[in-house]
Design a protein around this motif. Structure first.
Motif, PDB file in Angstrom:
ATOM      1  N   CYS B 281       0.828  -1.213   0.000  1.00  0.00           N
ATOM      2  CA  CYS B 281       0.000   0.000   0.000  1.00  0.00           C
ATOM      3  C   CYS B 281       0.855   1.253   0.000  1.00  0.00           C
ATOM      4  CB  CYS B 281      -0.895   0.032   1.234  1.00  0.00           C
ATOM      5  SG  CYS B 281      -2.020  -1.351   1.358  1.00  0.00           S
ATOM      6  N   LEU B 289       3.016   0.107 -10.054  1.00  0.00           N
ATOM      7  CA  LEU B 289       3.051  -0.241  -8.639  1.00  0.00           C
ATOM      8  C   LEU B 289       4.189  -1.226  -8.430  1.00  0.00           C
ATOM      9  CD1 LEU B 289      -0.731  -0.503  -7.889  1.00  0.00           C
ATOM     10  CD2 LEU B 289       0.824   1.345  -7.380  1.00  0.00           C
ATOM     11  N   ARG B 290       4.836  -1.101  -7.296  1.00  0.00           N
ATOM     12  CA  ARG B 290       6.064  -1.851  -7.124  1.00  0.00           C
ATOM     13  C   ARG B 290       5.852  -3.277  -6.656  1.00  0.00           C
ATOM     14  NH1 ARG B 290       7.726   3.447  -5.071  1.00  0.00           N
ATOM     15  NH2 ARG B 290       6.938   2.863  -3.051  1.00  0.00           N
ATOM     16  N   HIS B 292       3.543  -5.681  -7.441  1.00  0.00           N
ATOM     17  CA  HIS B 292       3.000  -6.808  -8.171  1.00  0.00           C
ATOM     18  C   HIS B 292       3.361  -6.756  -9.654  1.00  0.00           C
ATOM     19  CE1 HIS B 292      -1.022  -4.702  -9.300  1.00  0.00           C
ATOM     20  NE2 HIS B 292       0.025  -4.054  -9.670  1.00  0.00           N
ATOM     21  N   THR B 293       4.584  -6.465  -9.906  1.00  0.00           N
ATOM     22  CA  THR B 293       5.060  -6.480 -11.277  1.00  0.00           C
ATOM     23  C   THR B 293       4.639  -7.796 -11.923  1.00  0.00           C
ATOM     24  OG1 THR B 293       6.899  -5.168 -10.584  1.00  0.00           O
ATOM     25  CG2 THR B 293       7.135  -6.278 -12.669  1.00  0.00           C
ATOM     26  N   THR B 294       4.180  -7.690 -13.128  1.00  0.00           N
ATOM     27  CA  THR B 294       3.640  -8.885 -13.782  1.00  0.00           C
ATOM     28  C   THR B 294       4.715  -9.914 -14.103  1.00  0.00           C
ATOM     29  OG1 THR B 294       3.770  -7.606 -15.787  1.00  0.00           O
ATOM     30  CG2 THR B 294       1.613  -7.832 -14.783  1.00  0.00           C
ATOM     31  N   PRO B 299       2.583 -13.973  -8.813  1.00  0.00           N
ATOM     32  CA  PRO B 299       1.998 -12.684  -8.471  1.00  0.00           C
ATOM     33  C   PRO B 299       0.680 -12.875  -7.733  1.00  0.00           C
ATOM     34  CG  PRO B 299       1.711 -13.140 -10.809  1.00  0.00           C
ATOM     35  CD  PRO B 299       2.382 -14.342 -10.215  1.00  0.00           C
ATOM     36  N   ARG B 300       0.398 -11.919  -6.874  1.00  0.00           N
ATOM     37  CA  ARG B 300      -0.903 -11.927  -6.218  1.00  0.00           C
ATOM     38  C   ARG B 300      -1.919 -11.262  -7.142  1.00  0.00           C
ATOM     39  NH1 ARG B 300       2.964 -11.779  -2.825  1.00  0.00           N
ATOM     40  NH2 ARG B 300       3.587  -9.718  -3.481  1.00  0.00           N
ATOM     41  N   LYS B 301      -3.172 -11.521  -6.884  1.00  0.00           N
ATOM     42  CA  LYS B 301      -4.215 -10.882  -7.663  1.00  0.00           C
ATOM     43  C   LYS B 301      -4.109  -9.363  -7.470  1.00  0.00           C
ATOM     44  CE  LYS B 301      -9.082 -11.709  -8.408  1.00  0.00           C
ATOM     45  NZ  LYS B 301     -10.342 -11.849  -7.698  1.00  0.00           N
ATOM     46  N   SER B 302      -4.525  -8.614  -8.453  1.00  0.00           N
ATOM     47  CA  SER B 302      -4.452  -7.161  -8.348  1.00  0.00           C
ATOM     48  C   SER B 302      -5.156  -6.663  -7.099  1.00  0.00           C
ATOM     49  CB  SER B 302      -5.129  -6.516  -9.553  1.00  0.00           C
ATOM     50  OG  SER B 302      -4.386  -6.734 -10.692  1.00  0.00           O
ATOM     51  N   GLY B 303      -4.489  -5.777  -6.405  1.00  0.00           N
ATOM     52  CA  GLY B 303      -5.134  -5.136  -5.267  1.00  0.00           C
ATOM     53  C   GLY B 303      -5.110  -5.941  -3.989  1.00  0.00           C
ATOM     54  N   LEU B 305      -3.341  -7.502  -0.706  1.00  0.00           N
ATOM     55  CA  LEU B 305      -2.198  -7.201   0.154  1.00  0.00           C
ATOM     56  C   LEU B 305      -1.532  -8.512   0.551  1.00  0.00           C
ATOM     57  CD1 LEU B 305      -3.902  -4.633   2.553  1.00  0.00           C
ATOM     58  CD2 LEU B 305      -3.167  -4.354   0.207  1.00  0.00           C
ATOM     59  N   LYS B 346      -7.482 -12.425   1.516  1.00  0.00           N
ATOM     60  CA  LYS B 346      -8.788 -11.930   1.106  1.00  0.00           C
ATOM     61  C   LYS B 346      -8.857 -10.461   1.515  1.00  0.00           C
ATOM     62  CE  LYS B 346     -11.295 -16.280   1.553  1.00  0.00           C
ATOM     63  NZ  LYS B 346     -12.177 -17.079   2.416  1.00  0.00           N
ATOM     64  N   PRO B 347      -9.667  -9.671   0.797  1.00  0.00           N
ATOM     65  CA  PRO B 347      -9.729  -8.254   1.178  1.00  0.00           C
ATOM     66  C   PRO B 347     -10.076  -8.073   2.650  1.00  0.00           C
ATOM     67  CG  PRO B 347     -10.879  -8.610  -0.891  1.00  0.00           C
ATOM     68  CD  PRO B 347     -10.490  -9.975  -0.384  1.00  0.00           C
TER      69      PRO B 347
END
Lengths: 537, 481
Positions: B281, B289-290, B292-294, B299-303, B305, B346-347
């Motif tokens: 964050c 964004l640093r 979750h570079t593809t 990689p984690r899902k977008s957004g 944490l 999870k969010p």
């Protein structure tokens, strides 16, 4: 009531095209004639290069009612025309969409950003905008030269589109022309029909500030009922942050393809003769009584608040807590440094480290609402209810991080605030924004902008400064000094120089966003306060 | 490479200050169900001030750096000595103010738990004993409340007791055992059931905690120790790095369980953001964004944490590492960690689910630590074992099959940088010509991960470009084949 054919007007052009076996091709875009959701028929009339030298002006004095150049403005310089193009991924020309395609499509090789209905509801022309069903890609017009087209905002129904130019039903009207001569002409009967009639035929009543603001807010803030929600997942995949919606700034920046009532002769004349009807049909009051743009600044602030409250209520219904996107982005998204402006400022009774709601959502409304209380006693009754109603929402949403476990409280408080906006708007509609009132609103917004709360929130400061600027322009204030100071810290307009190229064509967000975000990140409350102090002198 | 590279990592994260905080009044509610390694709990007992250790003939010899002068060395230069004093500084005053605390930090039990000798009378309403407080984190803080053993531990029979007996029966923390030592450090440097640095406190101004044992052990600020290590390298550094990882993760899952439990009683915030990667964050919004570079392999899902990326960086590779240092055994299966991560990412993770899974994970990690204490490990490591370790850790950062780094989160990258640095030094460091080629990539990784030095104190990796560390990790991977 004569039926007249316009020589050289669109029926002839259509007939000619048909005779030649050609589909009508507008200057700017190839389209299928008569297809709902496309602009084909609109541009026949609304792409006049010369407002006076055209058949509609000559025959119906349409140029005294609308600009007739709408399509040209929209095609050449309105970012809405690029709305779909910007979601077509291309690593070179559209890296933002390319990144979003990659990130949102992780683990799904068939994923196609341009077919994701979460995107299409705002990036294409939605043929079923009020559908609450799971959306299908076929329900959208997806063309790179169309984006959010005429129909998307004015209404996709075919009925009004034919009826509003029905030459078989016209009425006569008398008014004084430029030379002071009394003239009589005919206009389509549709023009002066009541909004309810037009709406029944499918035309959105965009002359009403609230309807207009709600429509803008449906995409620029969000609308859960219409599947228009930018979630945190979408943001994190690369969607640019939605800038705060300040209606007048957005209208001017679009740039508007329509005239304000005080710029259009027919409307001025009509209002002089029928002030009450002018309000009923066209939703404006005589300029000497009511400041049109002040009313719009207020309507935009309330509509944004309402849209955000609807989002909160819908979110609260669906989950144990709220999506991160409902909270202030920059509370979390900042590099960490010491001394930290947030820590030095303190937390005003809040627990540090718990993200607050977006400050801008309530800050301009707070000012507008408090000020509106001075317009009339009936407004004051409503405006006095706001602080507590907002506090309820804010408290419920922040009583635990991301309102974990507080969904019901948030939904109840947010819905109550939505209900309040209807009462407030009704009261404000009955009152008048005199020029003097516009001036005091301007002063109040200036004060709010210099307050510690605004200094601590870049977005809120930007929102307030946009509202200030909108009103200052409306009141013809000299903005040289203002622009010089505020421009050091914030984008002065939604479409600042960075967002357009030399020919005023909108640039894709990927081009200007990094600089804008950098400016946001570097916002220095101390320096901004100093600038505000200079301006207050 | 001049001073040890590992020391250069100090300052990457501003959590050098020993500090902790308890959100609620003392509530040591830990219920021990499964067996725990000795050192996992803070022993109960009567604390004494450091004066009781400071006799000239005991530990106060007055010659810092020498045996018999442990107290003198500590008093002379140990950072723990200053733990209490920082509670008077400007930062502490601001933190208390921002949190709305009713008392100053130097009288606040929640601060004193880690900034002073853990003596219950400080926060049960009795008069504060400033004399003992002003010692900061003193002898009994780490060695255990000495009420029961102070007058016994120099008697000849004491040496005949097992570590377990000293701990269980006398409250003495056997700090020579890496597991007991590091679990003990973790109580404050990671957080414990009755003390923590949560996100509220960090937001109020407290530095984040990011404990990694070797970084602390070999930091310049801790160069003058009041003891000498008896275990030579590579064993010492491999052991402490490994235990540091397992014990750090154990402390983190135990803390998470406590947080989730307390939140259900409305005694703690939930979700607790300090569980997530800070820089997921905390980065200015920008073109990229640093976290979750593809290009990352996992990689984690977008957004999303990332959960506890600092302490769980090696969760996947630690069983293999353990297999290398303890031939014939492999690390216990950590069955609860994956579902715990899924829930935490999870969010809005469910607190009850998390509490259950975190407890299970803690028990599984405890079993691992008990095995270390019981069976021994990393003893007389061979060059082959060292090579296998280096190869496993490098492959934990870089995946050769895809040509990608496995993660781009700053925490994960920094942990791998520290791990490879620890191995570099374990293997002889600059003194070993065979490792000369490591110096450049390690230095480069450290430089790219460093927080900016200009413009005041910055506590996050502003301007960090994830791709910039790719060549370094790739090179180290190649060097370790």
């Amino acid at each position: 009531m004569a039926t007249r054919t316009i020589r050289g007007g669109f029926p002839l052009r259509l007939a000619l095209a048909a005779a030649l076996g050609l589909a009508f091709v507008s200057v700017s875009s190839a389209q299928v004639p008569g297809t709902i959701g496309r602009n084909t028929n609109c541009v026949n009339c609304h792409e006049q290069k010369d407002s006076k030298d055209n058949a509609f002006a000559r025959n119906y004095r349409s140029n005294d009612f609308v600009l007739l150049s709408e399509g040209l403005t929209w095609t050449n310089s309105d970012p809405h025309s690029k709305a779909y193009a910007v979601i077509v991924p291309d690593p070179k020309t559209n890296p933002v969409a390319a990144k979003m395609q990659e990130l949102l499509g992780r683990g799904d090789k068939d994923y196609d950003l341009t077919k994701d209905t979460r995107c299409l509801t705002c990036h294409a022309t939605d043929l079923k905008p009020t559908s609450k069903e799971p959306r299908k890609v076929e329900e959208f017009v997806r063309e790179t030269n169309l984006g959010v087209s005429c129909n998307a905002c004015h209404g996709v129904t075919a009925k009004w589109q034919t009826e509003h130019v029905d030459e078989s039903v016209t009425v006569k009207y008398k008014m004084t022309d430029d030379a002071g001569k009394e003239i009589e002409f005919s206009h389509y009967k549709w023009r002066t029909e009541m909004p309810a009639y037009k709406e029944a035929a499918g035309m959105k009543n965009l002359r009403d500030p609230h309807t207009k603001a709600d429509l803008c807010a449906s995409c620029h803030v969000g609308n859960p009922d219409e599947n228009k929600v930018v979630t945190h997942e979408i943001y994190a995949a690369g969607h640019p942050p939605l800038p705060p919606l300040e209606l007048v700034t957005f209208m001017n920046g679009e740039p508007r393809h329509w005239g304000y009532p005080y710029e259009l002769k027919f409307l001025q004349d009509f209002a002089k003769k029928n002030p009450d009807k002018a309000w009923e049909i066209f939703r404006f009051k005589p300029a000497e009584k009511d400041n049109y743009l002040a009313r719009h600044v207020a309507a935009g602030a309330i509509a944004s608040l309402k849209a955000e409250m609807n989002l909160l209520a819908a979110e609260a219904k669906n989950t144990e807590g709220l999506d991160y996107a409902r909270f202030d982005c920059y509370s979390c998204h900042h590099d960490l440094k010491y001394p930290s402006a947030r820590q030095v400022r303190g937390y005003e009774g809040r627990v540090p480290g718990r993200p607050p709601l977006k400050a801008w959502v309530a800050m301009l409304p707070s000012t507008v609402v408090a000020h509106a209380g001075t317009l009339a006693p009936a407004v004051k009754v409503e405006s006095d209810k706001f602080p507590a109603a907002w506090a309820n929402v804010s408290k419920a949403a922040t009583s635990s991080p991301f309102a974990y476990g507080k969904g019901a409280e948030v939904a109840a408080a947010a819905k109550a605030l939505v209900a309040w906006t209807a009462d407030f708007n009704k009261a404000v509609d009955a009152a008048n924004y005199s020029d003097a009132a516009a001036d005091t609103l301007l002063a109040d917004i200036g004060k709010a902008l210099a307050s510690p709360a605004a200094l601590g929130d870049t977005e809120a400061a930007m929102h307030l400064s946009w509202a200030y600027r909108s009103l200052a322009v409306a009141r013809k204030k000299d903005l040289t000094k203002w622009d010089g100071e505020i421009g050091k810290h914030l984008p002065l307009e939604i479409r600042s120089k960075a967002a357009i190229d030399a020919s005023k064509t909108p640039l894709p967000a990927g081009k200007f966003l990094p600089d804008r975000l950098k400016q946001f990140a570097n916002f220095d409350p101390k320096a901004f306060a100093a600038s505000m102090a200079k301006l207050q002198e | 490479m001049g001073h040890r590279t590992v020391a250069l990592y100090v300052g990457l994260v501003a959590s050098v200050t020993v500090a902790a905080y308890a959100a609620q009044p003392a509530a040591t509610t830990a219920t021990t169900i499964s067996p725990q390694p000795f050192g996992a709990q803070i022993p109960k007992g009567q604390y004494s001030t450091s004066l009781s250790c400071a006799a000239a003939s005991c530990h106060g010899g007055g010659q810092p750096g020498h045996v018999g002068s442990e107290f003198s060395t500590w008093g002379d230069s140990d950072p723990h000595r200053r733990a209490f004093r920082v509670l008077y500084n400007e930062d502490s005053i601001r933190i208390s103010k921002n949190l709305g605390r009713k008392m100053p930090a130097h009288e606040d039990a929640s601060c004193l738990k880690c900034h002073a000798l853990d003596e219950p009378k400080h926060y049960t309403g009795e008069l504060l004993d400033h004399r003992s407080l002003s010692d900061g984190v003193s002898c009994d803080s780490c060695h255990g409340p000495s009420g029961k053993w102070n007058s016994l531990h120099y008697q000849s029979w004491w040496k005949g007791l097992s570590d377990r007996e000293k701990y269980d029966q006398f409250g003495f923390v056997p700090t020579k055992d890496p597991v007991a030592r590091i679990l003990n450090c973790a109580q404050c440097h990671v957080g414990g059931r009755d003390r923590e640095v949560n996100h509220d406190l960090i937001a109020a101004g407290h530095p984040r905690l990011s404990f990694e044992y070797t970084r602390y052990h070999f930091s310049e600020a801790y160069a003058n120790k009041h003891w000498e290590e008896k275990v030579p390298n590579p064993d010492f550094e491999v052991r402490t790095w490994l235990v540091g990882q397992v014990a750090g993760l154990r402390a983190a899952t135990d803390l998470l369980a406590a947080r989730a439990e307390r939140s259900q009683k409305n005694e703690a915030p939930w979700p607790e953001f300090a569980e997530s990667s800070c820089y997921a964050c905390h980065q200015n919004l920008g073109a990229e964004l640093r976290s979750h570079t593809t290009n990352a392999l996992h990689p984690r899902k977008s957004g999303v944490l990332g959960w506890q990326l600092w302490y769980a960086s090696f969760a996947k590779s630690l069983p293999a590492v353990t297999g290398i240092v303890s031939p014939g055994s492999k690390g216990p299966a950590l069955a609860a960690l994956d579902p715990l991560r899924v829930e935490m990412e999870k969010p809005l993770p469910n607190a009850a689910t998390v509490a259950g899974l975190a407890k299970q994970a803690t028990a599984q990690l405890d079993a691992w630590l008990i095995a270390f204490q019981t069976n021994g490990y990393a003893a007389k490591l061979t060059p082959e074992q060292w090579k296998a370790l280096a190869s496993t850790i490098a492959a934990s950062a870089y995946d050769n099959a895809t040509g990608k780094l496995r993660d781009y989160d700053w925490d994960v990258l920094a942990q791998h940088g520290l791990a490879l640095t620890a191995l570099y030094h374990a293997g002889g460091g600059a003194g070993n010509p065979a490792l000369a080629a490591w110096t450049a990539p390690l230095t480069e990784i450290r430089t790219k991960l460093a927080f900016p030095k200009t413009g005041g104190r910055v506590d996050s990796p502003r301007d960090f470009q994830p791709d910039s560390v790719y060549p370094g990790f790739k090179k180290l991977y190649e060097l370790t084949r």
